[in-house]
Structure formats: C-alpha cells, structure tokens
Design a protein around this motif. Structure first.
Motif, PDB file in Angstrom:
ATOM      1  N   GLN A   1      77.544  55.818   5.716  1.00 22.55           N
ATOM      2  CA  GLN A   1      78.150  54.599   5.511  1.00 22.55           C
ATOM      3  C   GLN A   1      79.155  54.057   7.118  1.00 22.55           C
ATOM      4  OE1 GLN A   1      79.914  53.921   1.582  1.00 22.55           O
ATOM      5  NE2 GLN A   1      77.331  53.051   0.742  1.00 22.55           N
ATOM      6  N   LEU A   2      80.240  55.305   6.705  1.00 24.17           N
ATOM      7  CA  LEU A   2      81.218  54.922   7.328  1.00 24.17           C
ATOM      8  C   LEU A   2      80.656  55.257   9.346  1.00 24.17           C
ATOM      9  CD1 LEU A   2      84.327  57.269   6.374  1.00 24.17           C
ATOM     10  CD2 LEU A   2      84.153  54.833   6.431  1.00 24.17           C
ATOM     11  N   LEU A   3      79.691  55.595   9.557  1.00 23.93           N
ATOM     12  CA  LEU A   3      79.228  56.508  10.449  1.00 23.93           C
ATOM     13  C   LEU A   3      78.991  54.910  11.096  1.00 23.93           C
ATOM     14  CD1 LEU A   3      78.035  57.834  12.862  1.00 23.93           C
ATOM     15  CD2 LEU A   3      75.898  58.387  11.441  1.00 23.93           C
ATOM     16  N   THR A   4      78.291  54.341  10.406  1.00 23.07           N
ATOM     17  CA  THR A   4      77.041  52.673  10.192  1.00 23.07           C
ATOM     18  C   THR A   4      78.709  51.925  10.745  1.00 23.07           C
ATOM     19  OG1 THR A   4      75.543  53.251   8.515  1.00 23.07           O
ATOM     20  CG2 THR A   4      76.053  51.236   9.633  1.00 23.07           C
ATOM     21  N   ALA A   5      79.491  51.769  10.023  1.00 19.26           N
ATOM     22  CA  ALA A   5      80.964  50.760   9.987  1.00 19.26           C
ATOM     23  C   ALA A   5      81.606  51.172  10.837  1.00 19.26           C
ATOM     24  CB  ALA A   5      81.188  50.548   8.355  1.00 19.26           C
ATOM     25  N   SER A   6      82.111  52.269  12.010  1.00 22.86           N
ATOM     26  CA  SER A   6      83.439  52.528  12.301  1.00 22.86           C
ATOM     27  C   SER A   6      83.413  52.288  13.529  1.00 22.86           C
ATOM     28  CB  SER A   6      83.278  54.282  12.021  1.00 22.86           C
ATOM     29  OG  SER A   6      84.761  54.198  13.042  1.00 22.86           O
ATOM     30  N   SER A   7      84.033  51.435  14.137  1.00 20.58           N
ATOM     31  CA  SER A   7      84.273  51.050  15.514  1.00 20.58           C
ATOM     32  C   SER A   7      84.368  52.573  16.336  1.00 20.58           C
ATOM     33  CB  SER A   7      84.790  49.640  15.063  1.00 20.58           C
ATOM     34  OG  SER A   7      86.500  49.871  15.172  1.00 20.58           O
ATOM     35  N   ASP A   8      85.334  53.668  15.939  1.00 23.65           N
ATOM     36  CA  ASP A   8      86.126  54.372  16.542  1.00 23.65           C
ATOM     37  C   ASP A   8      84.780  55.355  16.758  1.00 23.65           C
ATOM     38  OD1 ASP A   8      87.207  56.829  17.427  1.00 23.65           O
ATOM     39  OD2 ASP A   8      89.328  56.860  15.074  1.00 23.65           O
ATOM     40  N   PRO A   9      84.894  55.108  18.178  1.00 20.94           N
ATOM     41  CA  PRO A   9      83.753  55.848  18.885  1.00 20.94           C
ATOM     42  C   PRO A   9      83.911  57.975  18.880  1.00 20.94           C
ATOM     43  CG  PRO A   9      85.284  55.445  20.389  1.00 20.94           C
ATOM     44  CD  PRO A   9      85.294  54.330  19.275  1.00 20.94           C
ATOM     45  N   ASP A  10      84.763  58.453  18.345  1.00 24.42           N
ATOM     46  CA  ASP A  10      85.634  59.994  18.482  1.00 24.42           C
ATOM     47  C   ASP A  10      85.053  60.381  16.620  1.00 24.42           C
ATOM     48  OD1 ASP A  10      86.700  60.072  20.579  1.00 24.42           O
ATOM     49  OD2 ASP A  10      88.961  59.672  20.057  1.00 24.42           O
ATOM     50  N   LEU A  11      85.607  59.094  15.951  1.00 22.76           N
ATOM     51  CA  LEU A  11      85.049  59.444  14.501  1.00 22.76           C
ATOM     52  C   LEU A  11      83.657  58.912  14.802  1.00 22.76           C
ATOM     53  CD1 LEU A  11      85.295  59.989  11.712  1.00 22.76           C
ATOM     54  CD2 LEU A  11      85.682  57.329  11.368  1.00 22.76           C
ATOM     55  N   VAL A  12      82.811  58.306  14.634  1.00 22.13           N
ATOM     56  CA  VAL A  12      81.361  58.594  15.002  1.00 22.13           C
ATOM     57  C   VAL A  12      80.564  59.701  15.618  1.00 22.13           C
ATOM     58  CG1 VAL A  12      79.469  56.980  15.857  1.00 22.13           C
ATOM     59  CG2 VAL A  12      81.202  55.894  14.880  1.00 22.13           C
ATOM     60  N   ALA A  13      81.409  60.375  16.600  1.00 17.44           N
ATOM     61  CA  ALA A  13      80.969  61.279  17.368  1.00 17.44           C
ATOM     62  C   ALA A  13      81.246  62.504  16.604  1.00 17.44           C
ATOM     63  CB  ALA A  13      81.180  61.522  18.976  1.00 17.44           C
ATOM     64  N   HIS A  14      82.243  62.823  15.556  1.00 16.42           N
ATOM     65  CA  HIS A  14      82.263  63.844  15.231  1.00 16.42           C
ATOM     66  C   HIS A  14      81.418  63.951  13.985  1.00 16.42           C
ATOM     67  CE1 HIS A  14      84.273  66.665  12.829  1.00 16.42           C
ATOM     68  NE2 HIS A  14      84.280  65.970  12.027  1.00 16.42           N
ATOM     69  N   ILE A  15      80.952  62.748  13.294  1.00 11.45           N
ATOM     70  CA  ILE A  15      80.491  62.467  11.884  1.00 11.45           C
ATOM     71  C   ILE A  15      78.835  62.677  12.481  1.00 11.45           C
ATOM     72  CG2 ILE A  15      79.111  61.225  10.022  1.00 11.45           C
ATOM     73  CD1 ILE A  15      82.039  60.066  10.301  1.00 11.45           C
ATOM     74  N   GLU A  16      78.845  62.346  13.333  1.00 13.06           N
ATOM     75  CA  GLU A  16      76.978  62.662  13.833  1.00 13.06           C
ATOM     76  C   GLU A  16      76.988  64.328  14.598  1.00 13.06           C
ATOM     77  OE1 GLU A  16      76.769  60.263  17.740  1.00 13.06           O
ATOM     78  OE2 GLU A  16      75.736  58.678  16.499  1.00 13.06           O
ATOM     79  N   GLU A  17      77.662  65.076  14.982  1.00 11.56           N
ATOM     80  CA  GLU A  17      78.077  66.084  15.262  1.00 11.56           C
ATOM     81  C   GLU A  17      77.637  67.349  14.317  1.00 11.56           C
ATOM     82  OE1 GLU A  17      80.217  69.833  17.473  1.00 11.56           O
ATOM     83  OE2 GLU A  17      81.553  67.845  17.177  1.00 11.56           O
ATOM     84  N   LEU A  18      78.262  66.870  12.852  1.00  7.39           N
ATOM     85  CA  LEU A  18      78.926  67.107  11.755  1.00  7.39           C
ATOM     86  C   LEU A  18      76.687  66.967  11.090  1.00  7.39           C
ATOM     87  CD1 LEU A  18      81.591  66.388   9.324  1.00  7.39           C
ATOM     88  CD2 LEU A  18      80.915  68.667  10.824  1.00  7.39           C
ATOM     89  N   LEU A  19      76.472  66.111  10.950  1.00  7.85           N
ATOM     90  CA  LEU A  19      74.993  66.144  10.683  1.00  7.85           C
ATOM     91  C   LEU A  19      74.098  66.637  11.757  1.00  7.85           C
ATOM     92  CD1 LEU A  19      75.513  61.927   9.775  1.00  7.85           C
ATOM     93  CD2 LEU A  19      75.545  64.130   8.516  1.00  7.85           C
ATOM     94  N   SER A  20      73.745  66.533  12.847  1.00 12.84           N
ATOM     95  CA  SER A  20      73.346  67.311  13.917  1.00 12.84           C
ATOM     96  C   SER A  20      73.372  69.071  13.936  1.00 12.84           C
ATOM     97  CB  SER A  20      73.383  66.623  15.330  1.00 12.84           C
ATOM     98  OG  SER A  20      74.968  67.330  15.435  1.00 12.84           O
ATOM     99  N   MET A  21      74.122  69.267  12.682  1.00 16.25           N
ATOM    100  CA  MET A  21      73.972  70.726  12.700  1.00 16.25           C
ATOM    101  C   MET A  21      73.904  71.042  11.746  1.00 16.25           C
ATOM    102  SD  MET A  21      78.036  71.397  14.248  1.00 16.25           S
ATOM    103  CE  MET A  21      78.239  72.824  13.632  1.00 16.25           C
ATOM    104  N   GLY A  22      72.612  70.675  11.089  1.00  7.53           N
ATOM    105  CA  GLY A  22      72.337  71.099   9.806  1.00  7.53           C
ATOM    106  C   GLY A  22      73.391  70.360   8.573  1.00  7.53           C
ATOM    107  N   SER A  23      74.316  69.804   8.192  1.00  4.90           N
ATOM    108  CA  SER A  23      75.457  69.541   7.108  1.00  4.90           C
ATOM    109  C   SER A  23      74.352  68.362   6.589  1.00  4.90           C
ATOM    110  CB  SER A  23      76.720  69.407   7.215  1.00  4.90           C
ATOM    111  OG  SER A  23      76.948  69.731   8.092  1.00  4.90           O
TER     112      SER A  23
END
Length: 337
Positions: free
Chosen positions: A309-331
C-alpha cells in the motif's frame, strides 16, 4: 515402623558391606537407591519431614547402617528442596545437615592417576537451601518495610556492587507482591531521589515500570544502558494488548540506539498494526538508515500487504525503490493480505 526399618537396615547392610571403613563406589550408592525396600521406606520417612517431626526422623535414620543412612539423608534433602516451604524446625534440621561431614569417599582411577572425592554432597545442598531461605527472608522483610513506608531504596541499596545487585534482585522479586499504594510510594522515590539513577542494573526499574505503567519510569528505563531487564520488558510489552500506552513506550524505546532494533521488532509484531505504530513507522521509513532496520521485520511479521500500500501511495522515490527491490529479491512470498 521402627521394626520394619531395622529389618531394612540389616538387609542392606548384609548386601552391601563396604570394602573399607570409608571407601565406597558409586555403584553401591546407586544400588541402595534402587532397592524397592529402600524406596518404599524413603516414602515412609517423608511425612516426618512434612510434619517437622525431626526427633522421630532422626531415630529412624539412626537405625540404618552408616552408608544407607547417608543415602537416606541425601534423598531427604533432595525432598526438602522439592517441598520448598521452610519453618523454624526445618531450618534447624537443615543447619545440622549442612554441618555434617560424611565419612565416605569414592576413589576414581584414571590413566596414571587416582583421585578421591566426597561420596555425598548433601551438606552443600543443605547450605544451598539455607541460602535460598535467607534470600526469601530478606525479601519478606523488604516487602513488610515497603508496605509500611519504612524502606528508603537508595539507603537500602548502599554497599559494594555485588551487594547492590543482590538487593536489587530482592526488590525486583518483591514488587509483584506489593499493594498499589506501596508501588506508588516506590515510584515516588524514583521521581524524587536522584541517587536512584545509579542503580547497578535495570531489574527494579523494569519491574516497577511494568507494575505501575508510569510513563516517567519508562522514560528513564529507555534512556539507561540496555541490559537483559530492559530487553525483557520490551518483549513483554510486545506480547500484551497493543494499547496506545504500550505502542508509545515501544516508540520511545527506539530512541535508544541499543534498543532501536528490538523495539522495531516489537512494534512490528502486532497484528494488525495499530494506527499509531503505522504512522510512526511510515515516518521512519522516510529515513534511509531506519528503513533498512524496519522493512525486514515488516515482511517477516507478515505486513508486506501494508508495504504494498505504501508502494502505491508514497511519493518518496527512494522508499519506493527500496520496497520494489525487496519484493524483486523474492520477499514477495512473505506478503500476506
């Protein structure tokens, strides 16, 4: 009873004649312990201990051969430990046992050496019970004095470090037994006596905070040096209902560098996440260092859906990139709706 006990003594004596006056083997001791007649009569002796009839108990013990008597005393002191409740007569008997010196030794032989050791250690066991009794007695007196308002904590805790730690443990054990008024009086001592900041550990502070829910005490606890007691209180808070007070204390604990990671772990353990925790964690996720500590716990505790939900709502590009990286690593497998 005495007749049967004498018969038992003669039976064991004839079966187990020691090699010498004092030297025995571990096998002989174990053999006596396992004899059905011995086991039955030890059970028959226990009521004498229960009723503190030590005169009769000693008469029965004296009927036994020396070796069997030593085994019986060892078993009875073990039973005293199991019972745990002490009165004047029991303490007096244990003091006598603590001073007894068993005449029996066991010789152990190895490769080129021979070592003799005591065959029985019940005197040490009796001394241990007496030490525990003394601790309980000190604790009982402390409770009484605290209830009467006659114990000034900073004065009572004076002494060397070892004495301070022992007495701190006494107070920590006593706090759960105190009345609400006595607990409030003890809290007031912490608020008014600056000498209490020098406590040797957090045992008293953590216990008192838990039983008083005093926010000021928690503030002191989280600012002090971290130890097993402050960590244990963090764990306890994470296991009770997530009230605003509890969540706010865990949030406050994150200000202590040594408590930060376990406090985040405790905060993220609540299911569902309280709104207060969500607001705080979302703000912390804006910090690059903090998000590296928080997001693994969110995923591990099954809060990946909230991260989405934060990934969708956040306007912080660094936070978005961090969450996307976590998810892409299999989390993503840890994400639960």
């Amino acid at each position: 009873m005495l007749r049967h006990w004498c018969a038992l003594g003669l039976l064991i004596a004839s079966a187990l004649q020691p090699v010498s006056a004092t030297e025995i083997t571990e096998a002989k001791i174990q053999h006596i312990k396992q004899m059905p007649q011995f086991v039955a009569h030890i059970e028959a002796l226990k009521p004498y201990y229960d009723h503190s009839d030590f005169q009769s108990l000693e008469i029965l013990l004296d009927q036994l051969p020396p070796l069997t008597q030593e085994v019986a005393r060892s078993q009875l002191i073990k039973y005293a430990d199991e019972v745990g409740s002490f009165n004047t007569a029991r303490i007096a008997w244990l003091k006598i046992q603590a001073k007894r010196q068993s005449p029996f030794t066991i010789t152990e032989q190895g490769d080129g050496y021979t070592v003799s050791r005591m065959a029985f250690f019940y005197s040490n066991q009796a001394n241990g019970l007496l030490r525990e009794w003394k601790k309980d007695l000190v604790s009982q007196r402390a409770v009484i004095n605290l209830e009467r308002g006659k114990l000034t904590l900073s004065e009572w805790l004076k002494g060397d470090l070892e004495q301070q730690q022992k007495r701190s443990q006494v107070i920590a054990r006593a706090i759960p037994q105190l009345s609400p008024s006595a607990i409030n009086a003890l809290v007031e001592q912490f608020h008014s006596d600056p000498q209490l900041i020098w406590l040797p550990d957090n045992s008293i502070l953590a216990t008192l905070a838990a039983h008083s829910n005093d926010a000021k005490l928690y503030d002191v606890l989280w600012r002090r040096r971290t130890d097993q007691y402050s960590l244990a209180e963090l764990t306890r808070l994470s296991q009770i209902t997530a009230s605003d007070f509890v969540v706010n204390q865990l949030i406050a604990a994150t200000a202590n560098p040594s408590l930060k990671e376990p406090a985040y772990r405790a905060l993220t353990s609540f299911k569902p996440l309280p709104d207060t925790a969500k607001t705080f964690l979302q703000n912390q996720l804006g910090n690059e260092i903090e998000r590296l500590l928080i997001t693994p716990h969110l995923l591990k505790q099954g809060h990946g859906h909230w991260l989405q939900q934060l990934l969708t709502a956040s306007s912080d590009p660094d936070l978005v990139a961090h969450i996307e990286e976590l998810l892409s690593m299999g989390s993503v497998s840890a994400i639960k709706p």
